[in-house]
Design a protein around this motif. Structure first.
Motif, mmCIF file in Angstrom:
data_model
loop_
_atom_site.group_PDB
_atom_site.id
_atom_site.type_symbol
_atom_site.label_atom_id
_atom_site.label_comp_id
_atom_site.label_asym_id
_atom_site.label_seq_id
_atom_site.Cartn_x
_atom_site.Cartn_y
_atom_site.Cartn_z
ATOM 1 N N MET B 349 0.915 -1.181 0.120
ATOM 2 C CA MET B 349 0.077 0.014 -0.049
ATOM 3 C C MET B 349 0.806 1.039 -0.039
ATOM 4 S SD MET B 349 -1.467 -1.330 3.523
ATOM 5 C CE MET B 349 -0.938 -2.579 4.101
ATOM 6 N N ASN B 350 0.223 2.516 -0.305
ATOM 7 C CA ASN B 350 0.850 3.817 -0.188
ATOM 8 C C ASN B 350 2.197 3.713 -1.097
ATOM 9 O OD1 ASN B 350 0.921 6.246 0.240
ATOM 10 N ND2 ASN B 350 0.912 6.154 2.551
ATOM 11 N N ARG B 354 4.155 10.704 0.531
ATOM 12 C CA ARG B 354 4.662 12.196 0.357
ATOM 13 C C ARG B 354 5.738 12.167 1.349
ATOM 14 N NH1 ARG B 354 0.188 16.312 0.768
ATOM 15 N NH2 ARG B 354 1.922 17.531 1.464
ATOM 16 N N ARG B 355 6.832 13.065 1.194
ATOM 17 C CA ARG B 355 7.818 13.123 2.082
ATOM 18 C C ARG B 355 7.569 14.342 3.054
ATOM 19 N NH1 ARG B 355 12.965 15.823 -1.210
ATOM 20 N NH2 ARG B 355 11.921 17.581 -1.696
ATOM 21 N N PRO B 356 7.677 14.147 4.221
ATOM 22 C CA PRO B 356 7.334 15.459 5.210
ATOM 23 C C PRO B 356 8.157 16.698 4.825
ATOM 24 C CG PRO B 356 8.945 13.902 6.168
ATOM 25 C CD PRO B 356 8.716 13.327 4.871
#
Lengths: 193, 632
Positions: B349-350, B354-356
């Protein structure tokens, strides 16, 4: 010494809620936990990892019954709630053949939902539009919960959820609007079963 | 089930509840994910129960540990709370405290981060307990977090040692229903009994104390309270020995697939160190094979001392890095059982998380932007906090541990200066809370070495990364009561450096000027460390957000869609062009209207129109309407 009871998984319901930050996914998991507490059921919840980000993916696990770990395994979710249709790909791995997935989606999202090809049953409601029509655009999560509540597989109906809302925030100024949102979702879901 | 005493609590709240239920009167902590919620919940639980306790955010974990050891030496019950890398900082008092012991019960909660998700390492605090020769509990569920606090205090007072509890992030952040115990009224009074041979032990006494510690551990390893194997000799093909959340996942698996006990014997270890010896010996007699599932290092597995019959992380059966998941546990157990695997799960999954990123309107982003523009091609020594995300902006070269930035800048200068090589522009970037935590001794050291660099102190007046806990400059304690405020500029001046310039990073021109002046000062023969304090409140502070000047941000036709703003400024509100040749857009839901991105466009295409100062408070609006009504 803690021992485990080796009984078939009965009376357990595993749920996953997906959305993005700010949509009230965590609130929804807390609401389900409170509803479980009021019905004297055991509950474990968990928000999956990731640094907090505005607009970032949020994934909540809610497990009802005699379970030990707070994480729902792949292919083990009985109920999936998708508050933001774009997040549907993140929950595909949790579904099995009898999973009920309730998705908040508008006309634009149908392609994304079809592309994911989730096993089990997928029910779609435009909770965003319904919430806006109630002039409660932040209550999308509650509309979706009320909608899911119509399904026999879902553990709580709108009244049980309303009772949980009342004990969670007794001095809630938006109480009437929130209960209306649950009911509106419920009305939209009458044909679910 | 009694509804009034049944509550749904977060793992960290359950720890707090356990502390209050067990008369823990003094709790010291330093914030760090995943442990940060424990201290505020402790204060809230005590307040709700009407009892008086003292909970304090210490300046660092070493101080938290020393304070808790001292409170316990007076006979009071105490606790020190930190994350696993914080335990490194607190190692000195912990190691020594294992010898000197405690009079009142003392519990250390050190939260681990398998993954890791928000830490520098995946280290296992249970190994630290082993190194210090201290008992450690490993709770499996939030409810157990609460009950193990009671067991840890009892054990601590029985053997006069600090006792550790090691949760993992999953447990800290899970919620569970539990029946809470009543909160007793605090009855103890502090009474320090002088005993120099213990509390001020010299090496000669330390030898004796070490022997005492060893015999306590031997006694504990023989204590049947901690038996984890059933007391029979029924042979079994496989025993799975697990602790913590790894046990919980295995138990779920066993129940879900109805694996009978004569096929798989599941044993739960509550106290991984010192391990119950008789259980180990019995399992080695009884089970054909033993699989150990634990996070994150092989603490239990090592204590089996049998590589031939035991598998786990040491022989590579279990991956030697990363957290355990239900999926992985399922695969490990079914592989060993030689059962058909459960149906193959759908693809991971996923796929692209997104990077922080720094928040929209974050003052750090403005500071990094100015740093890159003024100290071009520099060496940027970074530190631990939100501003570690300066990495995304190519404005950080290092991130070692708390407080290291100043020493790394200093050592980088010394290495180049003493070898006579070209010295690039050097900057140390450190946040306010990290500066107090361990930046101050580093600054004294750098000053003494006469190192030359720019020190950019990112002061957002809070401990932002972990949830906005107060700092020593906040002028208040953990419970909100007033305290003297200590400001960094005074400390910097005390090191013999000139009064640092304090600039609002929202004023880019002023910050550019200040950084250039600091660089000039660092290069002057009679100069030193050029310090700039970039002070602007964290945007997660609602009061600061309300006070901030706001702009309506949009893109003009001059936008070429080149993406420089996204690369150089990386605000989450900047969205790439939808199609080739399109324009950048602003996400109105994410944008906070700070207007800082304007500087990042090479074509001046970002248009910021000031929003007229309107009070946005609903209450004020209602009041305004009322006034109108009256006038009417």
């Amino acid at each position: 010494m803690m021992t485990t009871t080796r009984t078939r998984k009965n009376l357990c319901t595993d749920m996953v809620i997906a959305g993005v930050g700010g949509q009230g996914v965590v609130f929804l998991s807390r609401l389900l936990a409170e509803a479980a507490r009021l019905e004297h059921r055991h509950v474990l919840t968990y928000e999956s990892h990731g640094m907090a980000m505005r607009g970032g993916s949020v994934l909540s696990h809610v497990r009802l019954g005699n379970v030990h770990a707070p994480i729902v395994g792949p292919g083990e979710a009985d109920i999936i709630l998708v508050v933001a249709a774009a997040e549907i790909a993140n929950v595909a791995a949790f579904a099995h053949d009898r999973t009920l997935t309730c998705v908040n989606a508008g006309a634009d999202d149908t392609a994304a939902i079809a592309a994911t090809a989730l096993p089990g049953r997928v029910a779609i409601v435009d909770a965003t539009r319904l919430a806006v029509s109630l002039q409660a655009p932040r209550a999308v999560n509650l509309v979706l919960a009320g909608f899911a509540g119509c399904a026999a597989a879902f553990p709580f109906d709108h009244q049980a959820l309303a009772a949980a809302l009342a004990t969670m925030s007794p001095a809630d100024k938006k109480k009437a609007a929130n209960i209306a949102a649950l009911k509106c979702g419920w009305n939209a879901g009458v044909e679910l079963d | 089930m009694n509804l009034t005493s049944t509550r749904v609590l977060l793992g960290n709240e359950a720890f707090a509840r356990g502390l209050v239920e067990n008369c823990c009167a003094f709790t010291y902590a330093y914030p760090g994910t995943p442990s940060s919620e424990i201290l505020p919940a402790y204060l809230a639980e005590a307040r709700a129960a009407g009892i008086t306790v003292y909970g304090h955010w210490a300046v660092n974990e070493k101080i938290a540990m020393e304070a808790a050891l001292t409170a316990a030496a007076t006979g009071m019950r105490s606790c020190a709370v930190m994350k696993q890398v914080g335990l490194n900082v607190a190692a000195d008092p912990l190691m020594s405290g294992a010898y000197t012991g405690v009079a009142g019960g003392m519990v250390v909660i050190s939260a681990d981060d398998p993954g890791p998700y928000s830490s520098q390492t995946e280290q296992d605090s249970r190994f630290f307990a082993m190194l210090a020769k201290l008992p450690v509990f490993d709770p499996a569920t939030p409810d157990e977090a609460r009950t193990m606090v009671a067991r840890a205090f009892t054990l601590s007072e029985e053997c006069h040692l600090p006792v550790l509890i090691r949760p993992t992030a999953t447990l800290c952040h899970a919620r569970q229903d539990m029946v809470c115990a009543p909160v007793p009224a605090a009855a103890r009074q502090p009474k320090f009994v002088r005993e120099p041979a213990r509390w001020a032990a010299t090496p000669r006494h330390r030898y004796r104390l070490h022997r005492e510690l060893n015999s306590t551990l031997e006694r504990l390893a023989a204590d049947d309270t901690f038996r984890f194997a059933p007391n029979d000799d029924q042979p079994v093909p496989l025993a799975v020995v697990a602790s913590g959340v790894a046990w919980a996942m295995t138990a779920d698996l066993v129940e879900r697939h109805c694996i009978p006990e004569n096929e798989l014997l599941l044993c739960k270890v509550d106290l991984p160190f010192p391990i119950h010896r008789a259980s180990i010996e019995q399992l080695l007699r009884q089970a054909e094979h033993i699989l150990v599932l634990e996070e994150t290092y092989p603490v239990i597995e090592y204590q089996f001392r049998r590589g031939d019959r035991v598998s786990g992380r040491l022989d590579g059966t279990v991956p030697t890095a990363g957290e355990l998941t239900p999926e992985l546990v399922g695969r490990l157990v079914t592989d060993r059982l030689k059962r058909s695997r459960p149906p193959a799960p759908a693809p991971a999954m996923n796929a692209a998380p997104r990077r922080p990123q720094l928040c929209p309107g974050c003052p750090h982003r403005a500071s990094f932007y100015a740093l890159k523009k003024t100290l071009k091609q520099g060496f940027y020594a970074g530190d631990i906090g939100c501003y570690t995300l300066g990495l995304n902006l190519q404005a950080l070269d290092t991130c070692l541990c708390m407080g290291a930035s100043i020493t790394q800048a200093s050592a980088f200068y010394q290495v180049h200066s003493r070898t006579g090589t070209l010295i690039p522009p050097i900057a140390a970037v450190i946040g306010d809370s990290t500066f107090y935590h361990s930046g101050i001794p580093a600054l004294i050291n750098a000053r003494q070495e006469d190192s030359r660099f720019v020190l950019l102190l990112l002061d957002n007046l809070t401990t932002a990364m972990t949830g906005n806990q107060p700092t020593p400059a906040s002028g208040c304690l953990a419970d909100g009561s007033p305290a003297p405020a200590i400001f960094p500029e005074k400390i910097i001046r005390g090191c013999g450096l000139p009064e640092p310039e304090v600039v609002d990073p929202y004023d880019q021109e002023a910050l550019h000027r200040a950084l250039r002046a600091a660089r000039t000062y660092a290069l002057r023969p009679d100069g030193g460390i050029g310090v700039v304090i970039a002070r602007h409140p964290c945007m997660m502070d609602p009061a600061a957000r309300r006070q901030a000047r706001r702009f309506t941000v949009s893109l003009s036709d001059a936008c070429t869609g080149c993406g420089t703003c996204i690369r150089e400024f990386e605000c989450p509100a900047l969205r790439p062009p939808a199609a080739e040749g399109g324009s950048i857009s602003i996400d109105p839901l994410t944008c906070v209207g700070c207007g800082l991105c304007r500087a990042a466009c090479p074509f001046d295409a970002i248009v910021c129109t000031p929003v007229a100062a309107v009070t946005r408070e609903p209450r004020d609006r209602a009041a305004g309407e009322k006034t109108r009504e009256i006038t009417r």
